[in-house]
Design an enzyme around this catalytic site. Structure first.
Site, short mmCIF file in Angstrom:
data_model
loop_
_atom_site.label_atom_id
_atom_site.label_comp_id
_atom_site.label_asym_id
_atom_site.label_seq_id
_atom_site.Cartn_x
_atom_site.Cartn_y
_atom_site.Cartn_z
N GLU A 42 -58.54 -4.77 -25.98
CA GLU A 42 -58.46 -5.01 -24.55
C GLU A 42 -59.12 -3.46 -24.24
O GLU A 42 -58.49 -2.34 -24.52
CB GLU A 42 -57.12 -5.12 -24.25
CG GLU A 42 -56.93 -5.16 -22.75
CD GLU A 42 -55.37 -5.50 -22.33
OE1 GLU A 42 -54.35 -5.51 -23.04
OE2 GLU A 42 -55.15 -5.74 -20.94
N ARG A 267 -48.88 -3.43 -38.29
CA ARG A 267 -49.72 -2.47 -37.75
C ARG A 267 -49.43 -1.01 -38.31
O ARG A 267 -48.61 -0.71 -39.09
CB ARG A 267 -49.50 -2.32 -36.27
CG ARG A 267 -48.20 -2.07 -35.81
CD ARG A 267 -48.23 -1.59 -34.36
NE ARG A 267 -48.41 -2.69 -33.52
CZ ARG A 267 -49.55 -2.58 -32.47
NH1 ARG A 267 -49.87 -1.30 -32.08
NH2 ARG A 267 -50.04 -3.54 -31.64
N LYS A 277 -51.29 2.59 -26.49
CA LYS A 277 -52.02 3.16 -25.32
C LYS A 277 -51.34 3.93 -24.37
O LYS A 277 -51.86 4.57 -23.82
CB LYS A 277 -52.87 1.96 -25.24
CG LYS A 277 -53.84 1.58 -26.33
CD LYS A 277 -54.91 0.69 -25.81
CE LYS A 277 -55.02 -0.58 -26.56
NZ LYS A 277 -56.03 -1.52 -25.84
P1 ATP Z 1 -51.84 -3.26 -26.08
O1 ATP Z 1 -50.48 -2.68 -26.25
O2 ATP Z 1 -52.76 -2.63 -25.07
O3 ATP Z 1 -52.13 -4.52 -26.41
P2 ATP Z 1 -53.00 -2.55 -28.50
O4 ATP Z 1 -52.73 -1.19 -29.43
O5 ATP Z 1 -52.20 -4.01 -29.21
O6 ATP Z 1 -52.45 -2.30 -27.12
P3 ATP Z 1 -55.61 -4.04 -28.27
O7 ATP Z 1 -56.55 -3.57 -27.62
O8 ATP Z 1 -54.92 -5.18 -28.08
O9 ATP Z 1 -54.46 -2.84 -28.10
O10 ATP Z 1 -55.86 -4.03 -30.01
C1 ATP Z 1 -57.10 -4.33 -30.63
C2 ATP Z 1 -56.80 -4.93 -31.89
O11 ATP Z 1 -56.55 -3.62 -32.63
C3 ATP Z 1 -55.82 -5.82 -31.95
O12 ATP Z 1 -56.18 -6.88 -33.04
C4 ATP Z 1 -54.55 -5.30 -32.75
O13 ATP Z 1 -53.84 -5.95 -33.29
C5 ATP Z 1 -55.05 -4.08 -33.30
N1 ATP Z 1 -54.31 -2.84 -33.28
C6 ATP Z 1 -53.79 -2.30 -32.46
N2 ATP Z 1 -52.99 -1.37 -32.99
C7 ATP Z 1 -52.79 -1.33 -34.30
C8 ATP Z 1 -52.42 -0.74 -35.17
N3 ATP Z 1 -51.46 0.39 -34.90
N4 ATP Z 1 -52.86 -0.82 -36.43
C9 ATP Z 1 -53.37 -1.76 -36.82
N5 ATP Z 1 -54.06 -2.71 -35.69
C10 ATP Z 1 -53.97 -2.48 -34.55
#
Ligand code: ATP
Ligand code: MG
Length: 565
Positions: A42, A267, A277
């Site tokens: 996102e 994660r 974020k």
């Molecule tokens: P938000 O809380 O804004 O949704 P987010 O960290 O999930 O934050 P996204 O932009 O939705 O951000 O994440 C993009 C991709 O990265 C998603 O598929 C998410 O699952 C993956 N991702 C995010 N954080 C992690 C992490 N700490 N470890 C592994 N994958 C991650």
């Protein structure tokens, strides 16, 4: 612990559970044995090392199984999103070494299609317009142990729902006045099945669609359908989406479209940092750090500025593997990966960060010798260079003790050490500041017979020190970083505290270093090993007049054991 880290990216390692699923799907001919993954950020912040894990996983699987990987921006919330983030995300994915070719997609490209999907649900009686306020909706959702209450608008006719939805789109109602909800089950033990909101009114321009839309699909409505539209075979996401999966499945089935397979993994959490974020944004906005690319940040641009290489991050992602359960990875492992990579690549130079002046009493006043030094013992092709040597030198304060402890083998009165790539010297006397008793100079003699590389130079002494010729040294600003937080898990704050209460006040230390002249014109991003100290990378702030280095990582973890974990 460093030596015990085993790598799982070696050929022949056993498959992780996602690869097992994919190989089974290929074997059984599911999706004509295609493999198509995506990385779906996102655009509401900069990417961090957790995203890097996801990028490496998704693009890695695409590559490994001869498939494809899309870059898709899940841009469903115009209030928080921005092109600045889109651009930074693309830059970071590319820098990590991955290529989405012509497959750069946006959920916003599908807004019309998603709207059509919503109409399908309404026509089937599976979605309705609800006029309750956001607070009322949340108050009537119940709790995991207490069922929710049905909305009084739940049984509106299809015609009325179609009419209101069209008027929502036409901009007749203000933000928050109405929403479109899926009609599922207010008593479901899964809260995500209790008539979740799928569309809301937001009168805000979108960074791609401008003012075309004033209703926006919720993330949960856009995400799975976007995967379906793109014919993604394996939708890999993090564990918190496991509970959303029944809703995603419900949508796909009710709309009647292609069903990707969602697979959840744990994660990545990293010790001594935060990864949300929202929190990273807060650190930037409140100026706890200098920006998204502050070298203390776990962001990809921060790591890049610090001096991390794409290879080291990919290697880290491979090494940690994929887990099914949440865990915290030791930040030492990340540091191990960058040391290992820079050990192979970084040129060695000598630099002194905490100078102590040495005067060689028997060395001719005006003589300058060029000493030959090996650029990288790990890489013969890196060659050799000349390092100027003269009567006055700097060594590190820590390499001299007036009254040495029993295990101290470096310079001390009456003792000999070798200066790397140069001579053996012997300490004859010290000069002190009469006011405070601090040592200002150490007088030594050198042994001309011991020039490095000469046949007679094999005499052994216990210590070898790095040094720099005082007259030739280049002054540089050196930024040394420590952990951003003082506790392993800052998210786990005590009652009445927040993660910000655990910020490390000493996470940045700026000193002046004296470096051999070969680094004088090094451009931003160039990395060196300062012998015996660590790896250093030229910062973006660096200029010809004012060289600036970031300490990427010390050669060894120098923290006391209990803090070093
Ligand atoms: P938000 O809380 O804004 O949704 P987010 O960290 O999930 O934050 P996204 O932009 O939705 O951000 O994440 C993009 C991709 O990265 C998603 O598929 C998410 O699952 C993956 N991702 C995010 N954080 C992690 C992490 N700490 N470890 C592994 N994958 C991650
Ligand atoms: Mg997310």
């Amino acid at each position: 612990m460093e030596d015990n880290i085993t790598k799982n990216d070696v050929p022949g390692r056993s498959l992780n559970f996602i690869e097992e699923i994919i190989e089974e799907d290929i074997r059984t001919g599911k999706n004509e044995s295609r493999v198509h993954t995506r990385f779906p950020p996102e655009p509401n912040g900069y990417l961090h090392i957790g995203h890097a894990k996801s990028i490496c996983l998704n693009f890695g699987l695409g590559k490994k199984y001869n498939g494809k990987t899309n870059l898709r921006f899940d841009d469903t919330n115009p209030v928080k999103e921005d092109v600045e983030y889109v651009d930074s995300i693309k830059e970071d994915v590319r820098w990590l070494g991955f290529d989405w070719e012509d497959r750069e997609f946006y959920a916003s490209d599908y807004f019309e299609q998603l709207y059509e999907f919503a109409l399908i649900l309404i026509r089937k009686g599976k979605a309705y317009i609800c006029d309750m306020s956001p607070e009322e909706i949340s108050d009537t959702r119940g709790t995991p142990t207490r069922p929710g209450k049905e909305s009084p608008f739940r049984n509106r006719s299809v015609e009325e729902n179609l009419d209101l939805f069209a008027r929502m789109r036409a901009g007749e109602f203000p933000d928050g006045a109405r929403v479109l909800r899926a009609k599922i089950d207010m008593t479901s033990p899964n809260m995500h099945m209790r008539d979740p909101i799928i569309y809301r009114i937001i009168h805000t321009s979108h960074h791609r669609t401008g003012d075309k839309w004033c209703i926006y699909p919720m993330y949960d409505f856009a995400h799975g359908q976007s995967d379906s539209i793109e014919k993604i075979t394996h939708s890999i996401c993090t564990l918190e989406f496991e509970v959303h999966r029944p809703f995603y499945d419900w949508l796909i089935q009710e709309i009647g479209i292609y069903a990707p397979r969602q697979i959840e993994f744990a994660r990545l959490n990293l010790s001594y940092t935060v990864m949300s974020k929202r929190k990273l944004l807060e650190l930037v906005q409140n100026k706890y750090v200098s920006g998204w690319d502050d070298p203390r940040m776990p962001t990809i641009c921060g790591l890049r500025r610090r001096g991390y290489t794409p290879e080291s991050i990919r290697n880290f992602a491979d090494t940690i593997g994929v887990a099914k359960r949440d865990n915290v990875i030791d930040i030492n492992l990340l540091e191990f990966c960058i040391r290992e990579d820079l050990n192979k690549k970084a040129l060695r130079v000598m630099g002194v960060l905490n100078p102590l002046k040495i005067v060689l009493d028997n060395y001719p006043d005006d003589l300058v010798e060029q000493m030959e030094a090996v650029n990288n013992p790990e890489d013969p092709a890196a060659g050799i260079r000349q390092v100027p040597f003269s009567k006055e030198l700097y060594i590190e304060q820590e390499d001299f003790m007036e009254n040495p402890e029993s295990k101290f083998f470096r310079l001390a009165p009456g003792r000999e050490v070798r200066l790397r790539s140069a001579y053996i010297i012997k300490c004859e006397s010290v000069v002190k500041d009469p006011d405070n008793g601090r040592i200002t100079e150490v007088h030594c003699t050198y042994d001309p017979e011991t020039k490095s590389g000469m046949p007679q130079s094999n005499r052994k002494v216990k210590g070898t020190l790095h040094w720099v010729s005082l007259r030739h040294a280049v002054k540089a600003e050196i930024r040394v970083y420590d952990r951003l937080f003082i506790v392993e898990n800052p998210d786990n704050a005590e009652e009445g505290k927040t993660y910000k209460d655990y910020l490390n006040p000493d996470s940045l230390q700026v000193t002046t270093g004296y470096i051999e002249p070969s680094v004088a014109h090094a451009e931003a991003g160039r990395k060196f090993q300062f012998e015996r100290l660590g790896y250093f990378s030229v910062d973006y702030d660096s200029t010809a007049e004012n060289l600036v280095f970031n300490c990427v990582v010390t050669l060894r973890d120098r923290r006391p054991k209990e803090n070093a974990k």
